[in-house]
Design a protein around this motif. Structure first.
Motif, PDB file in Angstrom:
ATOM      1  N   GLU A   1     -31.849 -32.414 -40.734  1.00 36.35           N
ATOM      2  CA  GLU A   1     -30.761 -33.337 -40.411  1.00 36.35           C
ATOM      3  C   GLU A   1     -31.216 -34.353 -39.360  1.00 36.35           C
ATOM      4  OE1 GLU A   1     -26.092 -32.842 -39.314  1.00 36.35           O
ATOM      5  OE2 GLU A   1     -27.524 -31.952 -37.916  1.00 36.35           O
ATOM      6  N   SER A   2     -31.929 -33.889 -38.356  1.00 37.89           N
ATOM      7  CA  SER A   2     -32.406 -34.764 -37.293  1.00 37.89           C
ATOM      8  C   SER A   2     -33.382 -35.812 -37.825  1.00 37.89           C
ATOM      9  CB  SER A   2     -33.079 -33.946 -36.189  1.00 37.89           C
ATOM     10  OG  SER A   2     -32.164 -33.046 -35.602  1.00 37.89           O
ATOM     11  N   VAL A   3     -34.279 -35.394 -38.710  1.00 34.79           N
ATOM     12  CA  VAL A   3     -35.248 -36.315 -39.303  1.00 34.79           C
ATOM     13  C   VAL A   3     -34.528 -37.403 -40.097  1.00 34.79           C
ATOM     14  CG1 VAL A   3     -37.089 -36.537 -41.025  1.00 34.79           C
ATOM     15  CG2 VAL A   3     -37.148 -34.668 -39.359  1.00 34.79           C
ATOM     16  N   ASP A   4     -33.518 -37.008 -40.876  1.00 33.66           N
ATOM     17  CA  ASP A   4     -32.762 -37.963 -41.682  1.00 33.66           C
ATOM     18  C   ASP A   4     -32.004 -38.959 -40.800  1.00 33.66           C
ATOM     19  OD1 ASP A   4     -33.649 -36.715 -43.962  1.00 33.66           O
ATOM     20  OD2 ASP A   4     -31.820 -35.541 -44.271  1.00 33.66           O
ATOM     21  N   LEU A   5     -31.408 -38.463 -39.722  1.00 30.38           N
ATOM     22  CA  LEU A   5     -30.662 -39.343 -38.824  1.00 30.38           C
ATOM     23  C   LEU A   5     -31.586 -40.336 -38.131  1.00 30.38           C
ATOM     24  CD1 LEU A   5     -28.164 -36.825 -37.183  1.00 30.38           C
ATOM     25  CD2 LEU A   5     -27.588 -38.705 -38.720  1.00 30.38           C
ATOM     26  N   LYS A   6     -32.723 -39.867 -37.695  1.00 31.30           N
ATOM     27  CA  LYS A   6     -33.672 -40.764 -37.026  1.00 31.30           C
ATOM     28  C   LYS A   6     -34.146 -41.855 -37.982  1.00 31.30           C
ATOM     29  CE  LYS A   6     -37.993 -40.919 -34.403  1.00 31.30           C
ATOM     30  NZ  LYS A   6     -39.098 -40.139 -33.798  1.00 31.30           N
ATOM     31  N   LYS A   7     -34.425 -41.498 -39.228  1.00 32.59           N
ATOM     32  CA  LYS A   7     -34.849 -42.494 -40.215  1.00 32.59           C
ATOM     33  C   LYS A   7     -33.750 -43.526 -40.434  1.00 32.59           C
ATOM     34  CE  LYS A   7     -36.587 -43.085 -44.926  1.00 32.59           C
ATOM     35  NZ  LYS A   7     -35.648 -44.193 -45.201  1.00 32.59           N
ATOM     36  N   LYS A   8     -32.506 -43.069 -40.524  1.00 31.43           N
ATOM     37  CA  LYS A   8     -31.376 -43.982 -40.688  1.00 31.43           C
ATOM     38  C   LYS A   8     -31.304 -44.960 -39.511  1.00 31.43           C
ATOM     39  CE  LYS A   8     -27.349 -42.340 -41.967  1.00 31.43           C
ATOM     40  NZ  LYS A   8     -26.918 -43.086 -43.200  1.00 31.43           N
ATOM     41  N   PHE A   9     -31.509 -44.425 -38.298  1.00 25.82           N
ATOM     42  CA  PHE A   9     -31.448 -45.247 -37.099  1.00 25.82           C
ATOM     43  C   PHE A   9     -32.554 -46.303 -37.098  1.00 25.82           C
ATOM     44  CE2 PHE A   9     -32.647 -45.756 -32.514  1.00 25.82           C
ATOM     45  CZ  PHE A   9     -31.531 -46.507 -32.148  1.00 25.82           C
ATOM     46  N   ILE A  10     -33.763 -45.908 -37.445  1.00 26.00           N
ATOM     47  CA  ILE A  10     -34.883 -46.858 -37.476  1.00 26.00           C
ATOM     48  C   ILE A  10     -34.637 -47.941 -38.521  1.00 26.00           C
ATOM     49  CG2 ILE A  10     -37.336 -47.105 -37.989  1.00 26.00           C
ATOM     50  CD1 ILE A  10     -37.764 -44.363 -36.710  1.00 26.00           C
ATOM     51  N   ASP A  11     -34.083 -47.559 -39.668  1.00 28.67           N
ATOM     52  CA  ASP A  11     -33.750 -48.537 -40.702  1.00 28.67           C
ATOM     53  C   ASP A  11     -32.716 -49.542 -40.187  1.00 28.67           C
ATOM     54  OD1 ASP A  11     -35.491 -47.332 -42.459  1.00 28.67           O
ATOM     55  OD2 ASP A  11     -33.935 -46.210 -43.527  1.00 28.67           O
ATOM     56  N   LEU A  12     -31.739 -49.068 -39.415  1.00 31.11           N
ATOM     57  CA  LEU A  12     -30.721 -49.961 -38.854  1.00 31.11           C
ATOM     58  C   LEU A  12     -31.336 -50.894 -37.816  1.00 31.11           C
ATOM     59  CD1 LEU A  12     -27.740 -47.463 -38.466  1.00 31.11           C
ATOM     60  CD2 LEU A  12     -27.883 -49.388 -40.060  1.00 31.11           C
ATOM     61  N   CYS A  13     -32.302 -50.398 -37.046  1.00 32.43           N
ATOM     62  CA  CYS A  13     -33.007 -51.256 -36.083  1.00 32.43           C
ATOM     63  C   CYS A  13     -33.696 -52.402 -36.815  1.00 32.43           C
ATOM     64  CB  CYS A  13     -34.048 -50.451 -35.300  1.00 32.43           C
ATOM     65  SG  CYS A  13     -33.360 -49.292 -34.100  1.00 32.43           S
ATOM     66  N   VAL A  14     -34.361 -52.083 -37.908  1.00 30.97           N
ATOM     67  CA  VAL A  14     -35.047 -53.105 -38.702  1.00 30.97           C
ATOM     68  C   VAL A  14     -34.045 -54.121 -39.234  1.00 30.97           C
ATOM     69  CG1 VAL A  14     -36.392 -53.517 -40.796  1.00 30.97           C
ATOM     70  CG2 VAL A  14     -36.942 -51.570 -39.319  1.00 30.97           C
ATOM     71  N   ALA A  15     -32.899 -53.623 -39.740  1.00 34.03           N
ATOM     72  CA  ALA A  15     -31.887 -54.513 -40.308  1.00 34.03           C
ATOM     73  C   ALA A  15     -31.324 -55.474 -39.270  1.00 34.03           C
ATOM     74  CB  ALA A  15     -30.764 -53.681 -40.924  1.00 34.03           C
ATOM     75  N   GLN A  16     -31.264 -55.048 -38.004  1.00 34.57           N
ATOM     76  CA  GLN A  16     -30.729 -55.903 -36.946  1.00 34.57           C
ATOM     77  C   GLN A  16     -31.820 -56.596 -36.143  1.00 34.57           C
ATOM     78  OE1 GLN A  16     -27.369 -54.916 -34.611  1.00 34.57           O
ATOM     79  NE2 GLN A  16     -26.642 -53.288 -35.954  1.00 34.57           N
ATOM     80  N   SER A  17     -33.055 -56.508 -36.614  1.00 37.54           N
ATOM     81  CA  SER A  17     -34.197 -57.145 -35.939  1.00 37.54           C
ATOM     82  C   SER A  17     -34.333 -56.680 -34.494  1.00 37.54           C
ATOM     83  CB  SER A  17     -34.064 -58.677 -35.990  1.00 37.54           C
ATOM     84  OG  SER A  17     -34.014 -59.135 -37.327  1.00 37.54           O
TER      85      SER A  17
END
Length: 286
Positions: free
Chosen positions: A74-90
């Motif tokens: 669960e933690s790995v999935d959440l971290k990946k989601k967070f990094i993807d959101l960082c990329v989306a918001q530059s």
């Protein structure tokens, strides 16, 4: 208050995860600050039964292993989601702790009680973002942040994904807590297009009054206006929120737990009502 450079946001997995992470990143971007997301968990194996209950040792070990693997996945999935959101918001993902002139963010996996971790780490941050709880009630994490960190708290609605406070309403009752929050809010007020100092008509004569606040803000180059709201037919909290919505506020600023009877405030006071009912972000401090 200096403009925040380090912002903390604790994260639970009780729904609206994407929205809460997106909102936290939007706030970091607004301030050009670094956002640390704290994902804290108590090891689920702590709650598993031991062999004193008569369960086979092998079964207990298998349950413990499964619980640990699920938590880690669960933690790995959440971290990946967070990094993807960082990329989306530059927004640069940067866990090094080095200074950056632009917004950055990092994910931290921690073990322990969320409230204790936030109270401790909040002491060396500038701002703590607390998403509104699922049921709108005060949580141990919120209370620990307000009462023990010594820093301002930005309570945000769970579905908030943008942050652009052009119209700001300051709830003023002449309390120490309101005064402290006012000082913390100066960077926000300087950037706002419209600032309203709002006081209940019943407290209009409390000193320093709203006009004194207007004069204080002028010293900081901030134009504001002083208005009152009527509490004859509504509670103070209800009237204040109605007033804010009628003036199309984007952000509320108010002291937290301003009464001496803290227990009453937490379970039935103005702060608790706003925790449950607000649809706007609220900057508050104790």
């Amino acid at each position: 208050m200096i403009s925040p450079k380090l912002i903390l946001m604790p994260l639970s997995t009780s729904g609206h995860v994407t929205e809460r992470l997106t909102g936290g990143l939007a706030i970091a971007k607004y301030f050009n600050a670094h956002l640390d997301v704290l994902h804290s968990q108590i090891d689920p194996r702590t709650f598993l039964p031991n062999d004193q209950l008569g369960l086979p040792v092998k079964l207990v070990r298998e349950l413990a292993s499964f619980a640990g693997k699920f938590s880690q996945s669960e933690s790995v999935d959440l971290k990946k989601k967070f990094i993807d959101l960082c990329v989306a918001q530059s927004i640069e993902y940067n866990a090094s702790g080095e200074f950056s002139a632009t917004a950055t963010a990092a994910w931290h996996e921690l073990s322990g009680l969320r409230s204790e971790i936030v109270a401790e780490k909040g002491k060396v941050a500038d701002l703590i973002i607390i998403p509104q709880s699922k049921d709108g009630k005060s949580t141990s994490t919120f209370e620990a942040s307000v009462m023990r960190s010594g820093k301002p708290i930005l309570l945000v609605p769970r579905a908030l994904t943008t942050f652009n406070p052009n119209t700001v309403v300051v709830g003023w009752n002449a309390s120490t807590e309101a005064a402290r929050t006012l000082s913390f809010s100066l960077p926000l007020l300087k950037s706002a297009q419209k600032v309203i100092i709002a006081t209940s008509a019943k407290r209009v004569n409390n000193n320093p009054n709203g006009n004194d606040v207007v004069q204080y803000l002028l010293r900081h180059g901030i134009d504001s206006q002083f208005l009152t709201f009527d509490t004859s037919k509504q509670s103070t909290a209800e009237a204040f929120l109605s007033f804010a919505h009628s003036h199309a506020a984007d952000l509320l600023i108010t002291g937290a737990f301003t009464h001496r009877r803290l227990h009453e405030q937490i379970f039935g006071g103005v702060t608790s009502h706003m925790l449950a009912k607000t649809k706007l972000p609220i900057l508050m401090a104790h």
